[in-house]
Write an enzyme that holds these catalytic residues in place. Structure first.
Site, mmCIF file in Angstrom:
data_model
loop_
_atom_site.group_PDB
_atom_site.id
_atom_site.type_symbol
_atom_site.label_atom_id
_atom_site.label_comp_id
_atom_site.label_asym_id
_atom_site.label_seq_id
_atom_site.Cartn_x
_atom_site.Cartn_y
_atom_site.Cartn_z
ATOM 1 N N LYS A 191 0.386 -1.264 -0.537
ATOM 2 C CA LYS A 191 -0.224 -0.318 0.418
ATOM 3 C C LYS A 191 1.190 1.315 0.281
ATOM 4 C CE LYS A 191 -0.020 0.777 4.834
ATOM 5 N NZ LYS A 191 0.881 2.018 5.009
ATOM 6 N N THR A 248 -4.054 6.136 4.295
ATOM 7 C CA THR A 248 -2.118 5.710 4.057
ATOM 8 C C THR A 248 -2.483 7.074 2.320
ATOM 9 O OG1 THR A 248 -1.577 3.567 4.257
ATOM 10 C CG2 THR A 248 -0.241 5.024 2.607
#
Length: 331
Positions: A191, A248
């Protein structure tokens, strides 16, 4: 005190875990920091001024640079050291740790050259021992301030996962369990690569549509890569996968998203890294994932373009154009 936890690391996540665990009166926490001067500063000011300003470090926490003092009578280790420094930091500590002492990893990355996940580095450096990975959308800045969060504790040892669940759970921090440590660790690493791409969208002012597409197709790459390495596809639809990806890619606290944003604004990687206080794990992870995907023949177009931008000098605009003009296909 019924349980003692030794936290290895002095960064933002180590500090956040310290404040979280000390909410329980049944848990005693020690914090090992490699540099004596950093440990002394934390002891004196009871605050991580550089990475978590304004968050008080509880007086009950013993901060030390003496590993024997830190791990004495410990029931669990919590390791919060960036991947690129993990092996170097842990190897000298091995003789000081009792065999079989369980490790809770809050690390997200992949080691260069070996392609090891954090749990594999830990086992390699410290010897075989039970390891659980704690992953999911969990910025230290929010955890330390008791904002609600949910994460997943993953281990092949389900009893250790349940013990971690019990240890970390509070009325503001919810922990689920999972047996797919491979998927949780790979999701936590991958990610960060997609977050760099999302940041480039922000820096280049490409708009919401572009960023949503990057996140969606990035999740496809995460799943493709993880499945090829033995992860469960369902893990990428959970907190460690799509959950952490959203945080994120969207949060102002995200170091990897911020790095991408600065790339999108025209700064070079060298300029950006020279100004950073903390580690952006996505840079080294991009290289590792790209190399491993090439070796396995996996199609990873977003990862490939981020690799070209970071390490081959390709401009973010050109990388974007490459992605937009790829041959048409089914979703």
């Amino acid at each position: 005190m019924n349980t003692k936890v030794a936290i290895l690391g002095g960064g933002g996540m180590a500090t956040a875990c310290t404040t979280l665990l000390t909410e329980s009166s049944d848990v005693a926490v020690s914090m090992w920091v490699r540099k004596a001067e950093v440990a002394e500063d934390l002891r004196k000011h009871r605050e991580n001024k550089r990475l978590l300003p304004g968050v008080p470090l509880p007086e009950s926490v013993n901060v030390t640079s003496d590993i024997d003092e830190a791990v004495k009578d410990a029931d669990y280790l919590v390791v919060a050291i960036p991947t690129e420094f993990l092996r170097t930091a842990l190897t000298p500590l091995a003789p000081h740790l009792k065999k079989g002492l369980p490790v809770i990893s809050v690390i997200k990355g992949i080691e260069k050259e070996t392609f090891f996940r954090p749990s594999e580095i830990i086992a390699d450096a410290l010897g075989p021992r039970p390891v659980v990975a704690l992953g999911g959308p969990s910025h230290a800045e929010e955890i330390a301030r008791r904002l609600p969060a949910s994460v997943v504790a993953a281990s092949g040892d389900i009893q250790l996962a349940k013990q971690t669940q019990q240890l970390f759970s509070t009325d503001r921090f919810r922990v689920y369990t999972n047996v797919d440590i491979v998927g949780v660790e790979l999701a936590g690493a991958l990610k960060n690569v997609i977050a760099i791409a999302a940041g480039i969208c922000d820096g280049g002012k490409y708009g919401d549509n572009a960023k949503s597409a990057i996140m969606t197709r990035g999740l496809v790459e995460m799943n493709r890569f993880g499945s090829a390495l033995g992860a469960e596809p369902a893990t990428f639809s959970g907190l460690a996968g799509v959950g952490d990806l959203i945080t994120t890619c969207m949060s102002p606290f995200g170091r990897n998203r911020k790095l991408g944003e600065q790339l999108g604004q025209g700064e070079s990687l060298e300029q950006i890294l020279s100004k950073m206080d903390a580690v952006a794990e996505g840079v080294n992870t991009t290289r590792s994932v790209y190399d491993l995907a090439e070796d396995k023949g996996l199609e990873m177009p977003i990862t490939t373009e981020i690799y070209r931008v970071l390490f081959e000098g390709k401009s973010p605009d050109d990388a974007t154009q490459t992605l937009m003009t790829r041959p048409q296909r089914e979703e």
